[in-house]
Design a protein around this motif. Structure first.
Motif, PDB file in Angstrom:
ATOM      1  N   GLU A 193      59.090 -31.448  -3.994  1.00 31.20           N
ATOM      2  CA  GLU A 193      58.389 -32.695  -3.729  1.00 31.20           C
ATOM      3  C   GLU A 193      57.445 -32.545  -2.546  1.00 31.20           C
ATOM      4  N   ARG A 194      57.863 -31.711  -1.558  1.00 30.44           N
ATOM      5  CA  ARG A 194      57.065 -31.561  -0.355  1.00 30.44           C
ATOM      6  C   ARG A 194      57.392 -30.221   0.279  1.00 30.44           C
ATOM      7  N   LEU A 195      56.449 -29.755   1.108  1.00 29.28           N
ATOM      8  CA  LEU A 195      56.659 -28.527   1.858  1.00 29.28           C
ATOM      9  C   LEU A 195      56.163 -28.740   3.279  1.00 29.28           C
ATOM     10  N   ALA A 196      56.903 -28.213   4.217  1.00 32.10           N
ATOM     11  CA  ALA A 196      56.486 -28.287   5.615  1.00 32.10           C
ATOM     12  C   ALA A 196      55.314 -27.345   5.850  1.00 32.10           C
ATOM     13  N   THR A 197      54.583 -27.637   6.915  1.00 30.26           N
ATOM     14  CA  THR A 197      53.405 -26.827   7.223  1.00 30.26           C
ATOM     15  C   THR A 197      53.780 -25.371   7.445  1.00 30.26           C
ATOM     16  N   ALA A 198      54.919 -25.141   8.108  1.00 22.44           N
ATOM     17  CA  ALA A 198      55.342 -23.763   8.366  1.00 22.44           C
ATOM     18  C   ALA A 198      55.600 -23.027   7.060  1.00 22.44           C
ATOM     19  N   GLU A 199      56.245 -23.720   6.090  1.00 22.76           N
ATOM     20  CA  GLU A 199      56.505 -23.067   4.805  1.00 22.76           C
ATOM     21  C   GLU A 199      55.199 -22.788   4.044  1.00 22.76           C
ATOM     22  N   ILE A 200      54.298 -23.747   4.139  1.00 21.71           N
ATOM     23  CA  ILE A 200      53.002 -23.555   3.459  1.00 21.71           C
ATOM     24  C   ILE A 200      52.255 -22.378   4.066  1.00 21.71           C
ATOM     25  N   THR A 230      48.718 -23.845  15.298  1.00 24.94           N
ATOM     26  CA  THR A 230      47.376 -23.267  15.110  1.00 24.94           C
ATOM     27  C   THR A 230      47.014 -23.193  13.626  1.00 24.94           C
ATOM     28  N   GLY A 231      47.960 -22.721  12.837  1.00 20.08           N
ATOM     29  CA  GLY A 231      47.696 -22.628  11.398  1.00 20.08           C
ATOM     30  C   GLY A 231      47.513 -23.990  10.766  1.00 20.08           C
ATOM     31  N   GLY A 232      48.278 -24.993  11.227  1.00 21.45           N
ATOM     32  CA  GLY A 232      48.125 -26.338  10.682  1.00 21.45           C
ATOM     33  C   GLY A 232      46.744 -26.905  10.961  1.00 21.45           C
ATOM     34  N   THR A 233      46.233 -26.643  12.178  1.00 18.58           N
ATOM     35  CA  THR A 233      44.878 -27.115  12.519  1.00 18.58           C
ATOM     36  C   THR A 233      43.833 -26.445  11.635  1.00 18.58           C
ATOM     37  N   ALA A 234      43.967 -25.126  11.450  1.00 19.43           N
ATOM     38  CA  ALA A 234      43.018 -24.413  10.586  1.00 19.43           C
ATOM     39  C   ALA A 234      43.111 -24.892   9.143  1.00 19.43           C
ATOM     40  N   LEU A 235      44.340 -25.214   8.694  1.00 22.74           N
ATOM     41  CA  LEU A 235      44.520 -25.673   7.316  1.00 22.74           C
ATOM     42  C   LEU A 235      43.862 -27.032   7.113  1.00 22.74           C
ATOM     43  N   ARG A 284      38.075 -38.208  -2.247  1.00 22.56           N
ATOM     44  CA  ARG A 284      39.499 -37.862  -2.187  1.00 22.56           C
ATOM     45  C   ARG A 284      39.839 -37.313  -0.811  1.00 22.56           C
ATOM     46  N   THR A 285      41.089 -37.509  -0.408  1.00 17.25           N
ATOM     47  CA  THR A 285      41.573 -37.014   0.882  1.00 17.25           C
ATOM     48  C   THR A 285      42.959 -36.423   0.695  1.00 17.25           C
ATOM     49  N   LEU A 286      43.348 -35.633   1.652  1.00 18.28           N
ATOM     50  CA  LEU A 286      44.704 -35.074   1.668  1.00 18.28           C
ATOM     51  C   LEU A 286      45.174 -35.063   3.121  1.00 18.28           C
ATOM     52  N   ALA A 287      46.117 -35.943   3.414  1.00 25.11           N
ATOM     53  CA  ALA A 287      46.574 -36.111   4.803  1.00 25.11           C
ATOM     54  C   ALA A 287      47.944 -35.468   4.983  1.00 25.11           C
ATOM     55  N   VAL A 288      48.157 -34.950   6.188  1.00 19.33           N
ATOM     56  CA  VAL A 288      49.465 -34.424   6.529  1.00 19.33           C
ATOM     57  C   VAL A 288      50.427 -35.591   6.761  1.00 19.33           C
ATOM     58  N   ARG A 289      51.669 -35.430   6.306  1.00 20.71           N
ATOM     59  CA  ARG A 289      52.662 -36.514   6.432  1.00 20.71           C
ATOM     60  C   ARG A 289      53.906 -35.983   7.142  1.00 20.71           C
ATOM     61  N   TYR A 332      52.795 -33.415   0.627  1.00 21.65           N
ATOM     62  CA  TYR A 332      53.512 -33.772  -0.586  1.00 21.65           C
ATOM     63  C   TYR A 332      52.746 -33.239  -1.803  1.00 21.65           C
ATOM     64  N   LEU A 333      53.478 -32.793  -2.814  1.00 24.08           N
ATOM     65  CA  LEU A 333      52.867 -32.258  -4.031  1.00 24.08           C
ATOM     66  C   LEU A 333      52.050 -33.328  -4.751  1.00 24.08           C
ATOM     67  N   ALA A 334      52.518 -34.564  -4.772  1.00 25.63           N
ATOM     68  CA  ALA A 334      51.780 -35.638  -5.441  1.00 25.63           C
ATOM     69  C   ALA A 334      50.435 -35.868  -4.772  1.00 25.63           C
ATOM     70  N   ASP A 335      50.446 -35.848  -3.417  1.00 33.92           N
ATOM     71  CA  ASP A 335      49.178 -36.012  -2.695  1.00 33.92           C
ATOM     72  C   ASP A 335      48.222 -34.861  -2.993  1.00 33.92           C
ATOM     73  N   LEU A 336      48.809 -33.656  -3.061  1.00 36.77           N
ATOM     74  CA  LEU A 336      47.980 -32.479  -3.327  1.00 36.77           C
ATOM     75  C   LEU A 336      47.351 -32.554  -4.717  1.00 36.77           C
ATOM     76  N   ARG A 337      48.151 -32.925  -5.709  1.00 37.84           N
ATOM     77  CA  ARG A 337      47.610 -33.031  -7.068  1.00 37.84           C
ATOM     78  C   ARG A 337      46.517 -34.103  -7.146  1.00 37.84           C
ATOM     79  N   LYS A 338      46.724 -35.220  -6.470  1.00 37.23           N
ATOM     80  CA  LYS A 338      45.720 -36.283  -6.478  1.00 37.23           C
ATOM     81  C   LYS A 338      44.423 -35.810  -5.819  1.00 37.23           C
ATOM     82  N   ALA A 339      44.549 -35.086  -4.703  1.00 32.98           N
ATOM     83  CA  ALA A 339      43.359 -34.595  -4.018  1.00 32.98           C
ATOM     84  C   ALA A 339      42.612 -33.574  -4.865  1.00 32.98           C
TER      85      ALA A 339
END
Length: 754
Positions: free
Chosen positions: A671-678, A708-713, A726-731, A743-750
Motif C-alpha cells: 500500500e505504501r513504502l517509506a522514502t528509505a525503502e524507495i 538528501t535522497g528524499g529531497t532529490a526524489l 497531477r501531483t505526487l506528495a510525500v505523506r 502511497y501506491l494509489a497516489d503514485l498510480r494517480k500521478a
C-alpha cells in the motif's frame, strides 16, 4: 565432355560453357542490350534493318566435371525477329514532347498572326494599290506606245527638224493601233470585261459578301505587281507581308529566342555570334504547360550553369516571363544547363490539398508529402536523417508547411511525437491526442518543461546508440536506424516539432539563481546535439521560426538540418540564413517571392534548390488526421506519454515515475513504502544516480541518506509532473514508528494509471 578419335589420337572436344548460369538478371539484361546495339552496326544489322539475338543457353554438364568451372562465351545468332525501323527514325518524329512543342509553336504562331491580321490586310491593300497603279501605268504605256513619246522628246531636245517628230508620232499611232489589235490584248480585255460582268452579276444575285472571294485572284495579281515594283525600287531592300512570330512572353521557348535571351545586354552569357548547343530538341512537358530544353554553353564563352542560374531575373526579363516561371539548374557537366519555361505562374490558383487528408495511414520511410513543385507534382520530402527547418516572415505559411510534413508522422503509428508550440494557439492542439508531450506557449513552466524534455531526449538518444551498437552488423549494417530495426527491435523514430522556435531560444529564465545557463541556452544546446547526432537513431526535428537569423537561431543549429524551406523573407540575409549563405547571389532569394501566393517558397536540400508551394491542411482536416493517428497507435499499442494518460514528459518523461512503480512491483505492490525503502529500490535500479555515494552521503549515515535522497526524489518528481494537472506528495504515517513516504494509489494517480 565428349572425345573424338583423330590422327593424333583421342582428343577432347571443345566445350561451350555459358556464363549466364553465373550472372544475375540485371547483368544479363545489360549484356543483351549491348549485344543488340553491336549487331545493329554490323553489315547484317544495318542493311536489313534487323537485329541479332543474344542466346545464353546453359550448358548441361555433369556435376563436378571441368565444364562447371570453365569460362563461357556469348553466342550471337542471326535470328531475324522482325523490322526495327524505330532506331532509324529521327527522334524529332517519335518524341511526343517534341510534337507538343511543335503544336504549341503552331498555335502561338496562329494566334500571333491572327492578332496582326489587320496590319497584314493593310499592308496587302497598300501593295495591291501600288500594283493596280503600276499595272494601269504599264498597260497604258504598252497600248499607247508611250515609248515613242519619250523618243520624240529626246529628238525635240536635239533641235531636229519637225519632219522627224511627225514621223515619230505617225509611227506611234501605227504601233499603238497594232498592239491594240494583237490577239493577246483582245483576249485580255475580253477576259477582264467578262470577269467584271460575272462579278457584277454574282453580286446582284447572291450579294456582295458572296462575291468577295471572287476578288481574291484580282488582289493576288495586283499584289504580285506591287511586290515586283517594290523590289525594282529597292533591289537590296527586304519586304515581308507577315512578321516573324514572336514567342516572347508566351512561354514557348525556341532556339532563336533562347540564344537571343542569353545574348541580351543585361544577361551577357553569350556574345554576338555565339550560340548554345541544344541537346536533342526543345520539348513540351506532358500537360503542355512548359517548354523544357537541355543545352551546352559554348566553351569559348567560359560560362557555367551556375552563372546562368544567377541571371534568372534578367534572363526572365529577356524572355518576358516572371522569374518564378523560369527554372534553371546544372545538367551533367558544369556547362550543361537544364531550363524550364512555364507558360504561366506555376503556383497560381488555389492551394493543392494534401493527399494525407484522406490517407488511412502512412509510412514515414516513404517520405512526407509536403509541397508541389513548379511542375505541379506533389513532392514527398525525406524527413528521416534530414529533418526540416522552415523560416519566413509572420503569416507566410510556415506553420502550414510544417503541419503538412508532420502529418506523415502522425499517420505512422511507429512514430513518436513531441510538440512545442511557441505561439500558444490552436495550430498544433490536435497533436495532444497522440503526442507523448504537448507544450503550449512560452510561460515559465512551459519553457522549463521543454528544457527537461529535450535534455531527456539527449539521454535517450545515447541509449538508442547503445542499442544500435549491440546489434549485429547484418541487422544494422550502416550503424543507423532501418525499417526492420524499428519493426523488430522497437526503436521508434521521434519527431520533434517546435513552432516559433526563436521564442524558446530567447528565454532568459533560469531554474536556479546560481545556474550558469538560461533555459534558452539549455534548449539551444540540447537542440544542437539532437540535430547533429540524433538523425541516425531516428530523431527528426521539424523547426519553424519567423526569425531564423543568427541572432535568434544559431548557425550551428541551422547547419545541422540540411533540408530547409524559406517562405517570403524580409531581407536577403534572412533568406540566406534559411537557404544557405550565397543562395541569394545564385538567384535564389526568398525576399523576392510574390506575397500574393501564400505558402509559396524555396526548398533546399542536398540536391539543390527549387520553388514550391506547400500543401494545404486546414485545422479540421488536421484534427481528423490526428484522430486517425491516435486510433492507429492504440491499435498498434504504441500510444504513450501524455496522450496515453501517463506522466507528463515525453521520451523519458515517465522515467522516475516508472522507476517508482517498478520499486513497488518488486516489493509485491504494498500500500505504501517509506522514502528509505524507495531509495534502496531506486539504488538497485540506478546506482549511478541513487546510491549513497552518488548523492554524496556515507553508506553508514542512513538518516542523512534518507533526507538528501528524499529531497532529490521530490525535485525529480516535481520536474516530471511539471506542466500537468497531477501531483505526487510525500505523506506521513505512524505504524511502529513515524515514517514518511509515498502511497501506491497516489503514485498510480500521478502516473495517469488510475
Amino acid at each position: 565432355m565428349s572425345t573424338t578419335e583423330t590422327e593424333r589420337g583421342i582428343e577432347t572436344e571443345a566445350q561451350l560453357v555459358d556464363l549466364a548460369a553465373y550472372r544475375d538478371a540485371e547483368t544479363l539484361t545489360r549484356i543483351e542490350e549491348a549485344a543488340r546495339d553491336a549487331v545493329r552496326t554490323t553489315p547484317a544489322g544495318l542493311p536489313d534493318l534487323t537485329t541479332g539475338t543474344v542466346r545464353l543457353d546453359k550448358v548441361d554438364a555433369p556435376a563436378g566435371t571441368p565444364a562447371e568451372d570453365e569460362a563461357g562465351v556469348l553466342e550471337i545468332l542471326d535470328e531475324r525477329d522482325g523490322w526495327n525501323l524505330r532506331t532509324l527514325i529521327p527522334e524529332s518524329l517519335t518524341d511526343p514532347g517534341v510534337w507538343r512543342q511543335r503544336r504549341a509553336e503552331w498555335l502561338n504562331a496562329a494566334g500571333f498572326h491572327a492578332l496582326r491580321s489587320p496590319v497584314y490586310l493593310w499592308r496587302a491593300a497598300k501593295v495591291s494599290a501600288l500594283g493596280a497603279r503600276v499595272g494601269a501605268r504599264d498597260a497604258w504605256s504598252y497600248l499607247g506606245a508611250t515609248e515613242y513619246g519619250e523618243i520624240a522628246d529626246k529628238v525635240r531636245r536635239t533641235k531636229a527638224g519637225p519632219e522627224h517628230i511627225a514621223d515619230l508620232r505617225a509611227d506611234r499611232r501605227k504601233e499603238a493601233k497594232a498592239r491594240r489589235r494583237e490577239p493577246l490584248t483582245v483576249y485580255g480585255l475580253t477576259g477582264c470585261t467578262t470577269y467584271t460582268a460575272a462579278l457584277l452579276a454574282l453580286g446582284e444575285t447572291w450579294g456582295w459578301v458572296m462575291a468577295a472571294p471572287v476578288l481574291l485572284p484580282v488582289f493576288g495579281v495586283l499584289y504580285a505587281l506591287g511586290r515586283r515594283e517594290l523590289i525594282r525600287r529597292q533591289p537590296d531592300g527586304t519586304f515581308a507581308l507577315m512578321d516573324t512570330p514572336d514567342f516572347t512572353g508566351a512561354g514557348v521557348l525556341t532556339d532563336e529566342g533562347l540564344n537571343a535571351a542569353l545574348r541580351a545586354r543585361n544577361v551577357g552569357i553569350l556574345k554576338d555570334g555565339e550560340e548554345v548547343t541544344i541537346r536533342g530538341f526543345i520539348a513540351r512537358e506532358p500537360g503542355d504547360k512548359a517548354s523544357v530544353v537541355r543545352f551546352d554553353l559554348p566553351r569559348s564563352a567560359g560560362k557555367t550553369a551556375k552563372e546562368v542560374a544567377a541571371k534568372r531575373e534578367p534572363l526572365a526579363a529577356a524572355l518576358a516571363v516572371d522569374a518564378i516561371q523560369l527554372s534553371i539548374r546544372q545538367d551533367g557537366h558544369e556547362g550543361g544547363v537544364y531550363m524550364r519555361v512555364a507558360d504561366s505562374h506555376p503556383f497560381g490558383g488555389d492551394p493543392v490539398p494534401s493527399p494525407l487528408e484522406t490517407a488511412e495511414r502512412w509510412n514515414i520511410w516513404d517520405g512526407a508529402p509536403t509541397f508541389v513543385d513548379e511542375t505541379g507534382s506533389i513532392t514527398a520530402i525525406e524527413l528521416l536523417f534530414f529533418g526540416l527547418l522552415v523560416g519566413a516572415m509572420p503569416r507566410q505559411g510556415k506553420t502550414f508547411t510544417a503541419r503538412a510534413a508532420a502529418a506523415a508522422a502522425v499517420l505512422d503509428p511507429l512514430c513518436r511525437m513531441i510538440v512545442a508550440d511557441g505561439k500558444g494557439g490552436k495550430d498544433w492542439s490536435a497533436t495532444a491526442l497522440l503526442a507523448e508531450a504537448y507544450i503550449r506557449g512560452v510561460t515559465e513552466p512551459a519553457v522549463r518543461r521543454l528544457t527537461h524534455v529535450l535534455e531527456d531526449l539527449v539521454g535517450e538518444m545515447e541509449e538508442g546508440y547503445d542499442a544500435l551498437f549491440e546489434l549485429p552488423d547484418e541487422v544494422c549494417p550502416e550503424g543507423k536506424l532501418t525499417p526492420e530495426i524499428t519493426r523488430d527491435h522497437k526503436i521508434y523514430p521521434v519527431v520533434l516539432i517546435i513552432d516559433e522556435l526563436q521564442r524558446y531560444l530567447e528565454d532568459e529564465g533560469k531554474e536556479e539563481e546560481d545556474d550558469k545557463l538560461t533555459y534558452g541556452k539549455r534548449i539551444e544546446k540540447a537542440l544542437i546535439t539532437l540535430a547533429k547526432v540524433g538523425p541516425a537513431v531516428g530523431l527528426i526535428p521539424i523547426l519553424a521560426s519567423q526569425k531564423p537569423t543568427g541572432d535568434a537561431v544559431p548557425s550551428a543549429l541551422r547547419d545541422a538540418i540540411p533540408q530547409r524551406i524559406a517562405h517570403l523573407c524580409a531581407t536577403y540575409q534572412m533568406s540566406d540564413s534559411v537557404l544557405g549563405t550565397g543562395s541569394s547571389a545564385s538567384g535564389w532569394n526568398a525576399k523576392d517571392l510574390a506575397p500574393a501566393f501564400k505558402g509559396m517558397g524555396i526548398h533546399a536540400d542536398e540536391t539543390g534548390l527549387r520553388f514550391m508551394r506547400s500543401l494545404l491542411i486546414k485545422l479540421p482536416g488536421f484534427r481528423a488526421i490526428c484522430e486517425r493517428g491516435r486510433a492507429l497507435r492504440i491499435e498498434a499499442g504504441t500510444l504513450a506519454g501524455e496522450a496515453a494518460g501517463q506522466a507528463g514528459r515525453a521520451a523519458r518523461v515517465g522515467g522516475i515515475l516508472a522507476d517508482l512503480i517498478a520499486v513497488f512491483e518488486d516489493r509485491k505492490n504494498p500500500e505504501r513504502l517509506a522514502t528509505a525503502e524507495i531509495l534502496d529500490g531506486l539504488a538497485e535500479l540506478d546506482p549511478a544516480t541513487w546510491a549513497p555515494a552518488a548523492l554524496g552521503v556515507g553508506e553508514e549515515d542512513q538518516a542523512t541518506y534518507a533526507r538528501t535522497g528524499g529531497t532529490a526524489l521530490r525535485k525529480r518528481l516535481d520536474e516530471a509532473l511539471d506542466g500537468t494537472d497531477r501531483t505526487l506528495a510525500v505523506r506521513s504515517w505512524t505504524s511502529g514508528g513515524r515514517a514518511n513516504g509515498y502511497y501506491l494509489a497516489d503514485l498510480r494517480k500521478a502516473a495517469g494509471m488510475g
